[in-house]
Design a protein around this motif. Structure first.
Motif, short mmCIF file in Angstrom:
data_model
loop_
_atom_site.label_atom_id
_atom_site.label_comp_id
_atom_site.label_asym_id
_atom_site.label_seq_id
_atom_site.Cartn_x
_atom_site.Cartn_y
_atom_site.Cartn_z
N MET A 1 0.83 -1.20 0.00
CA MET A 1 0.00 0.00 0.00
C MET A 1 0.87 1.26 0.00
O MET A 1 0.63 2.19 -0.72
N GLY A 2 1.91 1.24 0.81
CA GLY A 2 2.79 2.39 0.90
C GLY A 2 3.57 2.63 -0.38
O GLY A 2 3.85 3.76 -0.74
N SER A 3 3.93 1.57 -1.08
CA SER A 3 4.71 1.73 -2.32
C SER A 3 3.87 2.39 -3.41
O SER A 3 4.39 3.10 -4.24
N GLY A 4 2.56 2.15 -3.43
CA GLY A 4 1.68 2.80 -4.40
C GLY A 4 1.65 4.30 -4.19
O GLY A 4 1.67 5.07 -5.14
N PHE A 5 1.59 4.71 -2.93
CA PHE A 5 1.58 6.13 -2.61
C PHE A 5 2.89 6.78 -2.99
O PHE A 5 2.92 7.86 -3.58
N ALA A 6 3.99 6.08 -2.69
CA ALA A 6 5.32 6.62 -3.04
C ALA A 6 5.46 6.76 -4.55
O ALA A 6 6.03 7.74 -5.05
N LYS A 7 4.91 5.79 -5.29
CA LYS A 7 4.97 5.84 -6.75
C LYS A 7 4.18 7.04 -7.28
O LYS A 7 4.64 7.76 -8.16
N LYS A 8 2.98 7.24 -6.74
CA LYS A 8 2.15 8.37 -7.16
C LYS A 8 2.82 9.69 -6.81
O LYS A 8 2.78 10.65 -7.59
N LYS A 9 3.45 9.75 -5.65
CA LYS A 9 4.15 10.96 -5.23
C LYS A 9 5.31 11.26 -6.17
O LYS A 9 5.52 12.40 -6.58
N LYS A 10 6.03 10.21 -6.57
CA LYS A 10 7.15 10.37 -7.50
C LYS A 10 6.64 10.84 -8.86
O LYS A 10 7.23 11.72 -9.49
N GLN A 11 5.52 10.26 -9.33
CA GLN A 11 4.94 10.67 -10.61
C GLN A 11 4.51 12.14 -10.56
O GLN A 11 4.70 12.88 -11.52
N ALA A 12 3.92 12.54 -9.45
CA ALA A 12 3.47 13.93 -9.31
C ALA A 12 4.67 14.88 -9.36
O ALA A 12 4.60 15.94 -9.98
N LYS A 13 5.76 14.49 -8.70
CA LYS A 13 6.96 15.33 -8.71
C LYS A 13 7.54 15.43 -10.12
O LYS A 13 7.95 16.51 -10.55
N MET A 14 7.53 14.33 -10.86
CA MET A 14 8.03 14.34 -12.23
C MET A 14 7.16 15.22 -13.11
O MET A 14 7.66 15.98 -13.94
N MET A 15 5.85 15.14 -12.93
CA MET A 15 4.94 15.98 -13.71
C MET A 15 5.16 17.45 -13.40
O MET A 15 5.12 18.30 -14.29
N GLN A 16 5.42 17.75 -12.13
CA GLN A 16 5.68 19.13 -11.73
C GLN A 16 6.96 19.64 -12.39
O GLN A 16 7.02 20.77 -12.87
N GLN A 17 7.98 18.80 -12.45
CA GLN A 17 9.23 19.19 -13.11
C GLN A 17 9.02 19.39 -14.60
O GLN A 17 9.54 20.34 -15.19
N GLN A 18 8.23 18.52 -15.23
CA GLN A 18 7.96 18.65 -16.66
C GLN A 18 7.18 19.93 -16.93
O GLN A 18 7.45 20.63 -17.91
N LEU A 19 6.22 20.25 -16.07
CA LEU A 19 5.45 21.48 -16.24
C LEU A 19 6.36 22.69 -16.14
O LEU A 19 6.26 23.63 -16.93
N SER A 20 7.28 22.66 -15.19
CA SER A 20 8.22 23.76 -15.04
C SER A 20 9.09 23.92 -16.29
O SER A 20 9.30 25.04 -16.77
N MET A 21 9.54 22.81 -16.85
CA MET A 21 10.35 22.87 -18.07
C MET A 21 9.53 23.39 -19.24
O MET A 21 10.03 24.17 -20.05
N MET A 22 8.27 22.98 -19.34
CA MET A 22 7.41 23.46 -20.41
C MET A 22 7.20 24.96 -20.30
O MET A 22 7.22 25.67 -21.30
N GLN A 23 7.00 25.45 -19.08
CA GLN A 23 6.82 26.88 -18.88
C GLN A 23 8.06 27.66 -19.30
O GLN A 23 7.96 28.71 -19.92
N GLN A 24 9.24 27.13 -19.00
CA GLN A 24 10.48 27.78 -19.40
C GLN A 24 10.62 27.78 -20.92
O GLN A 24 11.03 28.79 -21.50
#
Length: 98
Positions: A1-24
């Motif tokens: 159960m905990g690994s699913g949350f960690a995976k989603k958290k990691k995906q969210a962080k990656m999406m946030q980084q991609q969004l930042s790069m797109m904005q730049q």
């Protein structure tokens, strides 16, 4: 159960980084639109911020302010369309990781 949350958290962080790069990347794009064969030119940034406006003197008629306003709107709309086309995936503009 905990690994699913960690995976989603990691995906969210990656999406946030991609969004930042797109904005730049979008901030670095510029498009110039014109009206009436270049009598009015407007340059927009990828963030829709007007970077410059050029109006040729022969376009300015104190008796026809509405005509000038129409040319400015047309040039802005032209630049906006070019900006949208330049930032679309079909134009070759690539967002990182997508």
């Amino acid at each position: 159960m905990g690994s699913g949350f960690a995976k989603k958290k990691k995906q969210a962080k990656m999406m946030q980084q991609q969004l930042s790069m797109m904005q730049q990347q979008m901030a670095s794009i510029e498009a110039t639109g014109s009206a009436a064969n270049g009598l009015v030119e407007i340059t927009l940034s990828g963030e829709q911020e007007m970077k410059s406006i050029k109006i040729k003197p022969e376009c300015v008629d104190p008796e026809d302010i509405e005509g000038l306003q129409d040319l400015i709107k047309a040039a802005y709309n032209d630049a906006s369309k070019k900006l949208a086309a330049a930032s679309s995936p079909s134009s070759g503009f690539q967002f990182p990781g997508l």
